[in-house]
Design a protein around this motif. Structure first.
Motif, mmCIF file in Angstrom:
data_model
loop_
_atom_site.group_PDB
_atom_site.id
_atom_site.type_symbol
_atom_site.label_atom_id
_atom_site.label_comp_id
_atom_site.label_asym_id
_atom_site.label_seq_id
_atom_site.Cartn_x
_atom_site.Cartn_y
_atom_site.Cartn_z
ATOM 1 N N LEU A 129 8.915 0.069 12.526
ATOM 2 C CA LEU A 129 8.395 1.120 11.651
ATOM 3 C C LEU A 129 7.249 0.633 10.779
ATOM 4 C CD1 LEU A 129 8.872 4.020 10.779
ATOM 5 C CD2 LEU A 129 10.625 3.209 9.201
ATOM 6 N N SER A 186 0.844 -1.205 0.000
ATOM 7 C CA SER A 186 0.000 0.000 0.000
ATOM 8 C C SER A 186 0.876 1.251 0.000
ATOM 9 C CB SER A 186 -0.890 0.038 1.240
ATOM 10 O OG SER A 186 -1.488 -1.185 1.478
ATOM 11 N N PHE A 187 1.997 1.166 0.721
ATOM 12 C CA PHE A 187 2.961 2.271 0.792
ATOM 13 C C PHE A 187 2.283 3.606 1.123
ATOM 14 C CE2 PHE A 187 4.547 -0.775 -2.524
ATOM 15 C CZ PHE A 187 5.461 -1.401 -1.701
ATOM 16 N N SER A 200 8.222 -8.625 3.059
ATOM 17 C CA SER A 200 9.099 -8.606 4.223
ATOM 18 C C SER A 200 8.278 -8.858 5.478
ATOM 19 C CB SER A 200 9.782 -7.241 4.283
ATOM 20 O OG SER A 200 10.446 -7.076 5.490
ATOM 21 N N TYR A 260 14.518 -1.326 11.683
ATOM 22 C CA TYR A 260 13.281 -0.825 11.070
ATOM 23 C C TYR A 260 12.052 -1.625 11.475
ATOM 24 C CZ TYR A 260 16.536 1.617 7.984
ATOM 25 O OH TYR A 260 17.518 2.405 7.487
HETATM 26 P P1 ADP Z 1 0.381 -4.042 2.712
HETATM 27 O O1 ADP Z 1 -0.812 -3.176 2.969
HETATM 28 O O2 ADP Z 1 0.287 -4.815 1.426
HETATM 29 O O3 ADP Z 1 0.842 -4.891 3.866
HETATM 30 P P2 ADP Z 1 2.571 -2.233 3.274
HETATM 31 O O4 ADP Z 1 2.874 -0.999 2.503
HETATM 32 O O5 ADP Z 1 2.127 -2.068 4.673
HETATM 33 O O6 ADP Z 1 1.534 -2.995 2.378
HETATM 34 O O7 ADP Z 1 3.837 -3.196 3.279
HETATM 35 C C1 ADP Z 1 4.407 -3.721 2.100
HETATM 36 C C2 ADP Z 1 5.484 -4.740 2.496
HETATM 37 O O8 ADP Z 1 6.544 -4.051 3.163
HETATM 38 C C3 ADP Z 1 5.000 -5.835 3.465
HETATM 39 O O9 ADP Z 1 5.622 -7.062 3.142
HETATM 40 C C4 ADP Z 1 5.461 -5.329 4.804
HETATM 41 O O10 ADP Z 1 5.676 -6.399 5.708
HETATM 42 C C5 ADP Z 1 6.773 -4.660 4.412
HETATM 43 N N1 ADP Z 1 7.161 -3.620 5.372
HETATM 44 C C6 ADP Z 1 6.398 -2.649 5.897
HETATM 45 N N2 ADP Z 1 7.097 -1.896 6.773
HETATM 46 C C7 ADP Z 1 8.359 -2.427 6.802
HETATM 47 C C8 ADP Z 1 9.552 -2.126 7.539
HETATM 48 N N3 ADP Z 1 9.584 -1.151 8.434
HETATM 49 N N4 ADP Z 1 10.648 -2.873 7.302
HETATM 50 C C9 ADP Z 1 10.611 -3.877 6.413
HETATM 51 N N5 ADP Z 1 9.520 -4.236 5.716
HETATM 52 C C10 ADP Z 1 8.395 -3.522 5.894
#
Ligand code: ADP
Length: 156
Positions: free
Chosen positions: A126, A9-10, A88, A123
């Protein structure tokens, strides 16, 4: 050429996400950051804003492409010729969620593998939702997002 799709979603893109992209670039020739659009999910930043923010981060990195998609992640992966979905995990809760998604995506297409990186410990606390909360309280987010993202957010 080995291409990985990094979907999410970012909302907004954080330095945690940037770390996944950077580490992914050490393994893959190209990373496609794919912003998933879900009409039912309310976001703080519009798709256009997120596209602009993330594109600003990687305007000098030809091995990173930014796109958006609706529908199934495996379909955009195939469309972009990505053989891997890069994700991740930070926590046990992430692990359960990511495992379910990986299993689902494997059922939908056995041509696309999911590769999970463990978040860098610095991280793992975060998350975009915390950044959104800080923004809504007018707090400083400079330690949470890449400087290009900060610039885009502050210019609005
Ligand atoms: P979604 O809504 O699809 O989970 P996100 O934007 O929240 O989208 O996350 C996209 C990916 O990045 C996921 O695999 C999430 O676990 C990973 N992610 C989010 N924040 C971090 C972080 N601080 N460090 C590493 N990976 C992250």
């Amino acid at each position: 050429m080995k291409i990985a799709l990094f979907p999410g979603s970012f909302d907004p893109f954080t330095i945690g996400h940037a770390s996944v992209v950077e580490r992914g670039l050490a393994v893959f020739d190209k990373i496609i950051i794919a912003i998933g659009v879900n009409a039912e999910k309310k976001t703080m930043f519009t798709l256009e804003q997120r596209m602009e923010q993330i594109s600003a981060c990687y305007c000098h990195e030809p091995r990173v492409e930014v796109c958006s998609y609706q529908g199934m992640t495996v379909n955009i992966a195939k469309e972009k010729q990505a053989s891997v979905i890069l994700r991740s995990v930070r926590t046990v809760a992430d692990f359960e969620y990511e495992r379910n998604m990986a299993t689902l995506n494997k059922i939908l297409s056995d041509k696309v593998e999911t590769l999970i990186l463990f978040a860098e410990p610095k991280y793992e606390h975060l998350q975009s939702s915390v950044v959104r909360e800080l923004i809504s309280y007018g707090q400083d987010i400079s330690a949470c997002v890449p400087k290009e993202i900060l610039k885009c957010i502050e210019s609005k």
